[in-house]
Design a protein around this motif. Structure first.
Motif, PDB file in Angstrom:
ATOM      1  N   VAL A   1      34.505  -4.975  51.533  1.00  0.00           N
ATOM      2  CA  VAL A   1      33.406  -5.695  50.875  1.00  0.00           C
ATOM      3  C   VAL A   1      32.128  -4.849  50.929  1.00  0.00           C
ATOM      4  O   VAL A   1      31.422  -4.705  49.917  1.00  0.00           O
TER       5      VAL A   1
ATOM      6  N   ALA B   1      29.365 -12.215  49.445  1.00  0.00           N
ATOM      7  CA  ALA B   1      30.719 -11.754  49.092  1.00  0.00           C
ATOM      8  C   ALA B   1      31.699 -11.999  50.244  1.00  0.00           C
ATOM      9  O   ALA B   1      32.869 -12.339  50.019  1.00  0.00           O
TER      10      ALA B   1
ATOM     11  N   ALA C   1      35.030 -14.254  50.528  1.00  0.00           N
ATOM     12  CA  ALA C   1      36.308 -13.658  50.957  1.00  0.00           C
ATOM     13  C   ALA C   1      36.936 -14.424  52.128  1.00  0.00           C
ATOM     14  O   ALA C   1      37.996 -14.046  52.626  1.00  0.00           O
TER      15      ALA C   1
END
Length: 292
Positions: free
Chosen positions: A142, A176, A180
């Motif tokens: 990420v 993000a 995830a």
């Protein structure tokens, strides 16, 4: 085998080291020597200061270092390490305790490191964030996919990683990471992006100071943050200390390697008990305690 471990920034608390100062003549002498070297009475802030005063850059790192190193020195004959390690700043404490650096030189380097890091923090808005509940590889991927500078900075234990970089990039990475599947991705109340490329100006400044400082061979292996393996060569130790400012703290890997090399007891030397908790999360069968 005994592994002595030394905490880093964030372990400080009001009253730290006071009892040590009052019960030991040797400790008192070293604390007073530190006041002289630093040019201000850091002991007054450690013993009686507010949490806010203890968070000042010029105070925090030397305070944690002093508490750890002076405690180690007062352990006398019982301090017989088979190996040592320190988390970030704690690496300096570990090196002094293991005889690779003198008390005076260690304190001067820690003080210079703190001020150099502060200056680097003021150049670009930067921060760190704690990420819980994801595998390291997912966090790394990420960070690599996000625009701007954001990197894995502290591998604390499985499922607990700290990221570091430009404020906007860290914020984007947090969103993000939550997407995830992270349990939490939380911005930390720190002065800047430690252990990231944002610390390059501090690294250059510290490199100069370390180059002028004499290092000796430690009495036992030091598991340094950068390679996460046993190091005894003074030149290698110096090189790793310099890289450490811009590279990640591989604490999980260091503890795993210490256990693989025979460590059965982990003794935390200094304020707090954060490292004991991390060791238990890395290996629940490891024996942990605090130095007294």
């Amino acid at each position: 085998m005994r592994a002595y471990i030394f905490p880093g920034q964030g372990a400080q608390f009001t009253g730290m080291g006071k009892e040590l100062y009052e019960r030991s003549g040797e400790a008192k002498e070293l604390f007073e020597k530190a006041n002289d070297i630093l040019g201000f009475r850091i002991t007054d802030i450690m013993f009686e200061g507010t949490a806010e005063q203890l968070k000042e850059t010029k105070v925090t790192q030397p305070a944690v270092f002093l508490h750890s190193v002076i405690l180690a020195k007062t352990l006398g004959e019982t301090f017989r390490p088979d190996m040592v390690a320190g988390h970030s700043l704690g690496e300096f404490s570990a090196l002094v305790a293991a005889g690779a650096l003198t008390f005076e030189d260690g304190l001067k380097l820690v003080s210079q490191r703190a001020l150099a890091m502060q200056k680097a923090c003021e150049i670009t808005p930067s921060t760190m964030a704690a990420v819980l509940g994801l595998e390291d590889k997912v966090v790394e991927d990420v960070c690599n996919s996000v625009e701007g500078i954001v990197v894995a900075a502290n591998y604390n234990c499985p499922g607990q990683l700290v990221i570091s970089g430009e404020t906007s990039a860290v914020e984007r990475a947090c969103e993000a990471l939550k997407a995830a599947g992270a349990k939490r991705a939380l911005i930390l109340p720190v002065g800047g992006a430690f252990h990231s490329p944002m610390m390059e100006p501090a690294r250059e400044e510290l490199a100069e100071a370390i180059a002028k400082t004499a290092f000796s061979k430690p009495v036992c292996p030091v598991y340094q943050n950068v390679p996460a393996t046993a190091v005894t060569d003074p030149e290698e130790i110096k090189a790793n200390l310099i890289i450490q400012l811009t590279a990640p703290v591989k604490w999980t890997q260091s503890v795993q390697n210490m256990i693989a090399d025979g460590a059965t007891q982990f003794i935390e030397v200094g304020p707090g008990n954060v490292l004991q908790g991390l060791v238990k999360k890395i290996n629940k069968d490891a024996e942990t305690s605090a130095a007294e």
